[in-house]
Design a protein around this motif. Structure first.
Motif: not given
Length: 74
Positions: A41-65
């Motif tokens: 729903d956040l992606v559908g609203a136009g937000n930029y969403v990133t995936w992150a597991d702060l114990l691993v690393r941060i990875c951008q999903t570039s609006r792709a849920a």
């Protein structure tokens, strides 16, 4: 740009909703989530969403849920 960690969690979701109510455009919010599927729903609203597991690393999903954690780690 405002970054919200745990944006699909109980408090993160409240913060995102409050930012919308205060007139912050979706393009001004970066929603950081552990499970991109919960952020559809956040992606559908136009937000930029990133995936992150702060114990691993941060990875951008570039609006792709639909992007999976496995794809980010490869």
């Amino acid at each position: 740009m405002i970054t919200i960690t745990a944006a699909t969690g109980q408090y993160g979701r409240l913060v995102v909703d409050e930012l919308f109510q205060r007139g912050v455009p979706a393009s001004g919010i970066v929603a950081t989530v552990r499970d991109p599927a919960k952020a559809a729903d956040l992606v559908g609203a136009g937000n930029y969403v990133t995936w992150a597991d702060l114990l691993v690393r941060i990875c951008q999903t570039s609006r792709a849920a639909s992007r999976s954690e496995a794809a980010c780690r490869s």
